[in-house]
Design a protein around this motif. Structure first.
Motif, PDB file in Angstrom:
ATOM      1  N   GLU A 144       0.636  -1.280   0.138  1.00  0.00           N
ATOM      2  CA  GLU A 144      -0.105  -0.020   0.123  1.00  0.00           C
ATOM      3  C   GLU A 144       1.004   1.095   0.097  1.00  0.00           C
ATOM      4  O   GLU A 144       1.595   1.228   0.911  1.00  0.00           O
ATOM      5  N   ILE A 145       0.644   2.129  -1.014  1.00  0.00           N
ATOM      6  CA  ILE A 145       1.532   3.520  -1.022  1.00  0.00           C
ATOM      7  C   ILE A 145       0.719   4.757  -1.162  1.00  0.00           C
ATOM      8  O   ILE A 145      -0.350   4.706  -1.881  1.00  0.00           O
ATOM      9  N   GLU A 146       1.115   5.465  -0.306  1.00  0.00           N
ATOM     10  CA  GLU A 146       0.552   6.893  -0.396  1.00  0.00           C
ATOM     11  C   GLU A 146       1.436   7.864  -1.168  1.00  0.00           C
ATOM     12  O   GLU A 146       2.734   7.823  -0.688  1.00  0.00           O
ATOM     13  N   LEU A 147       1.143   8.699  -1.850  1.00  0.00           N
ATOM     14  CA  LEU A 147       1.783   9.611  -2.523  1.00  0.00           C
ATOM     15  C   LEU A 147       1.547  10.991  -1.817  1.00  0.00           C
ATOM     16  O   LEU A 147       0.350  11.503  -1.870  1.00  0.00           O
ATOM     17  N   LEU A 148       2.350  11.450  -1.191  1.00  0.00           N
ATOM     18  CA  LEU A 148       2.213  12.512  -0.517  1.00  0.00           C
ATOM     19  C   LEU A 148       2.683  14.025  -1.280  1.00  0.00           C
ATOM     20  O   LEU A 148       3.931  13.679  -1.935  1.00  0.00           O
ATOM     21  N   GLY A 149       1.972  15.014  -1.562  1.00  0.00           N
ATOM     22  CA  GLY A 149       2.414  16.037  -2.155  1.00  0.00           C
ATOM     23  C   GLY A 149       2.518  17.424  -1.178  1.00  0.00           C
ATOM     24  O   GLY A 149       1.719  17.242  -0.121  1.00  0.00           O
ATOM     25  N   GLY A 150       2.972  18.340  -1.605  1.00  0.00           N
ATOM     26  CA  GLY A 150       3.029  19.543  -0.793  1.00  0.00           C
ATOM     27  C   GLY A 150       1.763  20.158  -0.740  1.00  0.00           C
ATOM     28  O   GLY A 150       1.078  20.620   0.261  1.00  0.00           O
ATOM     29  N   ARG A 151       0.744  20.310  -1.893  1.00  0.00           N
ATOM     30  CA  ARG A 151      -0.560  20.905  -1.971  1.00  0.00           C
ATOM     31  C   ARG A 151      -1.867  20.134  -1.839  1.00  0.00           C
ATOM     32  O   ARG A 151      -2.623  20.233  -1.122  1.00  0.00           O
ATOM     33  N   SER A 152      -1.487  18.950  -2.692  1.00  0.00           N
ATOM     34  CA  SER A 152      -2.861  18.176  -3.000  1.00  0.00           C
ATOM     35  C   SER A 152      -2.973  17.161  -1.887  1.00  0.00           C
ATOM     36  O   SER A 152      -2.067  16.743  -0.987  1.00  0.00           O
ATOM     37  N   PRO A 153      -4.227  16.361  -1.355  1.00  0.00           N
ATOM     38  CA  PRO A 153      -4.229  15.426  -0.424  1.00  0.00           C
ATOM     39  C   PRO A 153      -3.316  14.039  -0.945  1.00  0.00           C
ATOM     40  O   PRO A 153      -3.073  14.022  -2.273  1.00  0.00           O
ATOM     41  N   ALA A 154      -3.119  13.415  -0.097  1.00  0.00           N
ATOM     42  CA  ALA A 154      -2.429  12.155  -0.417  1.00  0.00           C
ATOM     43  C   ALA A 154      -3.217  11.245  -1.608  1.00  0.00           C
ATOM     44  O   ALA A 154      -4.298  11.271  -1.354  1.00  0.00           O
ATOM     45  N   ALA A 155      -2.545  10.733  -2.331  1.00  0.00           N
ATOM     46  CA  ALA A 155      -3.088   9.948  -3.323  1.00  0.00           C
ATOM     47  C   ALA A 155      -2.638   8.323  -2.875  1.00  0.00           C
ATOM     48  O   ALA A 155      -1.501   8.111  -2.532  1.00  0.00           O
ATOM     49  N   ALA A 156      -3.949   7.264  -2.893  1.00  0.00           N
ATOM     50  CA  ALA A 156      -3.451   6.096  -2.538  1.00  0.00           C
ATOM     51  C   ALA A 156      -3.098   5.058  -3.781  1.00  0.00           C
ATOM     52  O   ALA A 156      -3.888   5.102  -4.857  1.00  0.00           O
ATOM     53  N   LEU A 157      -2.076   4.471  -3.685  1.00  0.00           N
ATOM     54  CA  LEU A 157      -1.400   3.621  -4.883  1.00  0.00           C
ATOM     55  C   LEU A 157      -1.400   2.145  -4.257  1.00  0.00           C
ATOM     56  O   LEU A 157      -1.384   1.903  -3.097  1.00  0.00           O
ATOM     57  N   THR A 158      -1.482   1.254  -5.190  1.00  0.00           N
ATOM     58  CA  THR A 158      -1.154  -0.175  -4.724  1.00  0.00           C
ATOM     59  C   THR A 158      -0.174  -0.728  -5.594  1.00  0.00           C
ATOM     60  O   THR A 158      -0.231  -0.827  -6.960  1.00  0.00           O
ATOM     61  N   ALA A 159       0.781  -1.416  -5.148  1.00  0.00           N
ATOM     62  CA  ALA A 159       1.759  -2.215  -5.843  1.00  0.00           C
ATOM     63  C   ALA A 159       1.159  -3.487  -5.867  1.00  0.00           C
ATOM     64  O   ALA A 159       0.802  -4.120  -4.827  1.00  0.00           O
ATOM     65  N   ASP A 160       1.330  -4.174  -7.249  1.00  0.00           N
ATOM     66  CA  ASP A 160       1.019  -5.546  -7.469  1.00  0.00           C
ATOM     67  C   ASP A 160       1.910  -6.481  -6.884  1.00  0.00           C
ATOM     68  O   ASP A 160       2.765  -6.305  -6.250  1.00  0.00           O
ATOM     69  N   ALA A 161       1.584  -7.948  -7.222  1.00  0.00           N
ATOM     70  CA  ALA A 161       2.600  -9.023  -6.651  1.00  0.00           C
ATOM     71  C   ALA A 161       3.993  -8.948  -6.994  1.00  0.00           C
ATOM     72  O   ALA A 161       4.773  -9.156  -6.138  1.00  0.00           O
ATOM     73  N   ALA A 162       4.066  -8.050  -8.156  1.00  0.00           N
ATOM     74  CA  ALA A 162       5.348  -7.834  -8.632  1.00  0.00           C
ATOM     75  C   ALA A 162       6.054  -6.714  -8.142  1.00  0.00           C
ATOM     76  O   ALA A 162       7.187  -6.427  -8.598  1.00  0.00           O
ATOM     77  N   GLY A 163       5.399  -6.022  -7.325  1.00  0.00           N
ATOM     78  CA  GLY A 163       5.804  -4.610  -6.753  1.00  0.00           C
ATOM     79  C   GLY A 163       6.000  -3.452  -7.943  1.00  0.00           C
ATOM     80  O   GLY A 163       6.398  -2.558  -7.341  1.00  0.00           O
TER      81      GLY A 163
END
Lengths: 153, 204
Positions: free
Chosen positions: A104-123
């Motif tokens: 489970e990956i969250e992308l944090l930026g200076g202005r925008s709210p965090a975006a949620a990303l998902t890495a698959d089984a291969a990363g």
């Protein structure tokens, strides 16, 4: 202009005129208030419970500047036994977590709210909208949690 | 406690032990100490950004990244007294990356950019808003205009030196990637040029 001291020169004169510059800068070019506020609020980042993943490679420090081309920015972060390889091109991020595993990956930026990303089984993971600006990834894989050093993309 | 309550030893910059203490307190969970640190060292970070002549938005991003990074490293920095140099160096490296970055337009020498206050006001508006007495306001205008006329190297060095409180030479060195020993002589030369410009303008 000759090399001699003009009136008002010398060490005291230097300090005096530098003080005038300092005063002028405080009026004409102060730190914008909203930036000061953002820096004060950044204290919250200090309490994030995660291992820091350090930037160990950045293509921008390697290559000669080439203007007008859209070359990908390559970044590698490493921490807590995990490696994150990132490739950012024109706002698109392609990532690879190593060793390969889902995350489970969250992308944090200076202005925008965090975006949620998902890495698959291969990363592997992708984000199609990476805004320019301060950037950090928060990654949870298995029992490990890492957060990447902030940088500007 | 605010940063400005701390003893200020002029020329040699602020009492660096106090910076170290504030940093240590912030690392131990004192949010007020962090705020004081931000207030005390933000002008240095901002001046590094401005000295590199980045476009407005780029400069804002580098400033933020620099502070976000310090917050991240709060419990990892081994030399609390050197936090000013750490910030200056971090800001410099981020500036250089932005300048190299392909997505950016080339770094600008456009005087409009350096000429504009960080909040978008023109120098003229900023001076009017400051409500300084007219004679002082005029002096500020003239000094700023003369500063803008200097060559790039002088503008760069002086923009860092004019941070408030005055930075130490170690911080200036970290901010610009120049040797500590060369700062004094270059400063002297740049201020001499500035004075010559002011003399041409009839400003004392």
């Amino acid at each position: 202009m000759n090399g001699g001291e003009t009136p008002g020169g010398g060490r005291a004169g230097d300090d005096a005129i530098e003080d005038v510059l300092r005063h002028a800068a405080g009026i004409i070019d102060p730190v914008p208030a909203h930036l000061l506020q953002a820096a004060v609020e950044a204290y919250a980042l200090a309490s994030i419970e995660a291992e820091l993943a350090e930037l160990v490679f950045d293509s921008l420090t390697q290559s000669a500047p080439v203007r007008g081309t859209d070359r990908p920015r390559l970044l590698t972060f490493r921490g807590n036994g995990l490696t994150l390889d990132l490739e950012i091109t024109a706002g698109r991020l392609v990532g690879q977590l190593l060793p390969p595993q889902p995350a489970e990956i969250e992308l944090l930026g200076g202005r925008s709210p965090a975006a949620a990303l998902t890495a698959d089984a291969a990363g592997r993971f992708v984000c199609d909208r990476v805004a320019a600006g301060p950037f950090s990834l928060h990654c949870r894989a298995g029992g490990a949690v890492i957060t990447t050093e902030w940088l500007t993309v | 406690m605010t940063y400005y309550d701390l003893p200020d030893t002029k020329g040699g910059a602020v009492d660096r032990d106090s910076v170290g203490r504030l940093f240590q307190a912030a690392a131990d969970g004192d949010a007020a100490a962090w705020k004081a640190l931000v207030e005390g060292l933000s002008p240095l970070v901002w001046s590094v950004v401005r000295a590199h002549g980045l476009a407005e938005a780029d400069g804002h991003e580098v400033y933020q990244t620099t502070w976000f990074r310090l917050a991240q490293h709060l419990r990892r920095i081994r030399e609390p007294d050197g936090v000013g140099s750490w910030l200056a160096s971090t800001a410099r490296h981020e500036c250089l990356k932005v300048i190299r970055s392909a997505r950016r337009l080339s770094p600008t020498d456009d005087p409009e950019i350096l000429d504009r206050a960080g909040d978008g006001r023109t120098p003229e508006q900023a001076v009017i808003d400051s409500e300084e007495a007219e004679a002082e306001a005029e002096r500020i205008r003239q000094v700023w205009a003369a500063f803008q006329e200097l060559g790039e190297n002088c503008r760069r060095l002086l923009r860092v030196l004019m941070a408030s409180p005055p930075p130490s030479y170690r911080e200036v060195s970290a901010a610009l990637g120049i040797a500590v020993g060369s700062i004094g002589p270059i400063r002297q030369r740049c201020l001499r040029r500035l004075r010559a410009r002011l003399a041409e303008r009839g400003v004392r």
